[in-house]
Write a protein that holds these residues in place. Structure first.
Motif, short mmCIF file in Angstrom:
data_model
loop_
_atom_site.label_atom_id
_atom_site.label_comp_id
_atom_site.label_asym_id
_atom_site.label_seq_id
_atom_site.Cartn_x
_atom_site.Cartn_y
_atom_site.Cartn_z
N VAL A 172 0.93 -0.99 -0.20
CA VAL A 172 -0.13 -0.09 0.01
C VAL A 172 0.94 1.34 0.00
O VAL A 172 1.85 1.49 0.89
CB VAL A 172 -1.17 -0.15 1.33
N LEU A 173 0.60 2.06 -0.86
CA LEU A 173 1.55 3.37 -0.88
C LEU A 173 0.55 4.51 -1.02
O LEU A 173 -0.58 4.62 -1.63
CB LEU A 173 2.20 3.35 -2.20
N ALA A 174 1.17 5.66 -0.46
CA ALA A 174 0.52 6.99 -0.64
C ALA A 174 0.61 7.47 -1.99
O ALA A 174 1.72 7.24 -2.84
CB ALA A 174 1.26 7.88 0.59
N PRO A 175 -0.61 7.92 -2.48
CA PRO A 175 -0.67 8.06 -3.99
C PRO A 175 0.56 9.27 -4.31
O PRO A 175 0.89 9.23 -5.44
CB PRO A 175 -2.03 8.71 -3.95
N GLY A 176 0.76 10.07 -3.46
CA GLY A 176 1.69 11.20 -3.80
C GLY A 176 3.32 10.63 -3.91
O GLY A 176 3.87 11.09 -4.57
N GLU A 177 3.32 9.44 -3.39
CA GLU A 177 4.82 8.76 -3.45
C GLU A 177 4.77 7.69 -4.68
O GLU A 177 5.98 7.24 -4.69
CB GLU A 177 4.98 8.22 -1.93
N ALA A 178 3.55 7.07 -4.83
CA ALA A 178 3.79 5.94 -5.77
C ALA A 178 4.42 5.93 -7.05
O ALA A 178 5.07 4.97 -7.45
CB ALA A 178 2.25 5.54 -6.00
N ARG A 179 4.26 7.12 -7.60
CA ARG A 179 5.07 7.33 -8.92
C ARG A 179 6.40 7.27 -8.80
O ARG A 179 7.22 6.51 -9.57
CB ARG A 179 4.66 8.62 -9.56
N ALA A 180 7.13 7.85 -7.82
CA ALA A 180 8.48 7.79 -7.65
C ALA A 180 8.90 6.46 -7.26
O ALA A 180 10.08 6.04 -8.00
CB ALA A 180 9.04 8.89 -6.75
N ILE A 181 8.30 5.88 -6.34
CA ILE A 181 8.47 4.48 -6.18
C ILE A 181 8.59 3.53 -7.30
O ILE A 181 9.74 2.79 -7.46
CB ILE A 181 7.91 3.85 -4.98
N ALA A 182 7.61 3.77 -8.02
CA ALA A 182 7.29 2.94 -9.38
C ALA A 182 8.41 2.89 -10.20
O ALA A 182 9.04 2.01 -10.99
CB ALA A 182 6.03 2.94 -9.67
N GLU A 183 8.86 4.43 -10.70
CA GLU A 183 9.94 4.59 -11.25
C GLU A 183 11.16 3.90 -11.08
O GLU A 183 12.09 3.41 -11.78
CB GLU A 183 9.93 6.06 -11.70
N ARG A 184 11.30 4.20 -9.70
CA ARG A 184 12.75 3.61 -9.22
C ARG A 184 12.76 2.10 -9.43
O ARG A 184 13.74 1.51 -9.68
CB ARG A 184 12.96 3.97 -7.72
N ALA A 185 11.63 1.42 -8.83
CA ALA A 185 11.39 -0.07 -9.09
C ALA A 185 11.84 -0.47 -10.66
O ALA A 185 12.49 -1.58 -10.76
CB ALA A 185 10.41 -0.40 -8.52
N ILE A 186 11.19 0.24 -11.38
CA ILE A 186 11.19 -0.24 -12.95
C ILE A 186 12.80 -0.15 -13.28
O ILE A 186 13.17 -1.05 -14.14
CB ILE A 186 10.25 0.56 -13.76
N LYS A 187 13.27 1.18 -12.92
CA LYS A 187 14.79 1.31 -13.32
C LYS A 187 15.77 0.11 -12.64
O LYS A 187 16.53 -0.61 -13.41
CB LYS A 187 15.30 2.59 -12.59
N MET A 188 15.12 -0.58 -11.49
CA MET A 188 16.00 -1.72 -10.83
C MET A 188 15.64 -2.96 -11.75
O MET A 188 16.63 -3.60 -11.75
CB MET A 188 15.57 -1.87 -9.27
N GLN A 189 14.55 -2.88 -12.08
CA GLN A 189 14.16 -4.18 -12.87
C GLN A 189 14.84 -4.29 -14.24
O GLN A 189 15.33 -5.25 -14.79
CB GLN A 189 12.79 -4.19 -13.16
#
Length: 221
Positions: A172-189
């Motif tokens: 569960v993520l705060a909507p305001g933080e979700a995009r930055a977290i997703a982008e970081r995770a995609i870079k890791m993948q």
């Protein structure tokens, strides 16, 4: 007594699409909080869904409010249910599965058991719960709360939060933080794809990760 709050604003469709490119376990390399207890497991394999948290708190054996919610959910919602510690009664079964699927709900996450797993598979409704139970809730009309902060698998969930679920678990993520977290995770993948190619070409994992230098630098002689 029932507490009924308005349906939350839904998260942006572009953010949902971005999140659904992310493995929950990749975020586990970035964050330590936000994760639902891994005892809540996927009923169906190989599902990854993201959406907007719609929350319920329904104690004991009363599922009147869950039935009520099926008339209010929207396409793109993920329903998260706080069962207040009840691990005996299954509030989510075949009829609820069909009603939620017809309403366009992306998934259900129940901090307790569910039932009618064959119907869940037949309808193809992504579902996370603590396992099956043949003992069901009833339409008692006693109490409950809709779209309030709840506790699901030890994680506080607020209505309108961004939720991502896959075979590894639920975050569960705060909507305001979700995009930055997703982008970081995609870079890791993406970096992992490069790493795997290096392994296939003969490099050794500890040399790439830095483990060789760390271990041999502190090796006793």
């Amino acid at each position: 007594m029932f507490v009924i709050n308005e349906m939350p604003a839904q998260i942006d469709a572009g953010l949902v699409e971005l999140l659904e490119r992310v493995e929950v376990a990749t975020i586990g390399h970035v964050l330590h909080s936000g994760f639902v207890d891994p005892a809540l497991r996927a009923v169906l394999p190989n599902k990854r869904v993201a959406g907007t948290a719609v929350t319920l708190r329904i104690p004991n054996a009363d599922s009147a409010l869950l039935h009520y919610l099926t008339a209010h959910v929207r396409p793109g919602d993920i329903v998260l249910i706080d069962r207040c510690g009840d691990t005996r009664h299954a509030c989510w079964g075949g009829v609820i599965t069909n009603a939620m699927k017809l309403a366009g709900v992306k998934a259900g996450v129940v901090d307790g058991p569910a039932t009618d797993f064959s119907e869940i598979a037949k309808v193809d409704m992504p579902m996370w719960c603590r396992g099956p139970s043949p003992i069901t809730t009833k339409i008692l009309g006693l109490e409950g709360a809709m779209n309030v902060p709840v506790s699901v698998g030890g994680q506080v969930v607020k209505p309108g939060d961004a939720v991502l679920c896959d075979e590894s678990g639920v975050i569960v993520l705060a909507p305001g933080e979700a995009r930055a977290i997703a982008e970081r995770a995609i870079k890791m993948q993406e970096d992992e794809i490069v790493l795997l190619e290096r392994l296939r070409k003969g490099e050794k994992l500890p040399d790439i990760s830095g483990a060789t230098a760390l271990v041999e630098g502190k090796r006793q002689h």
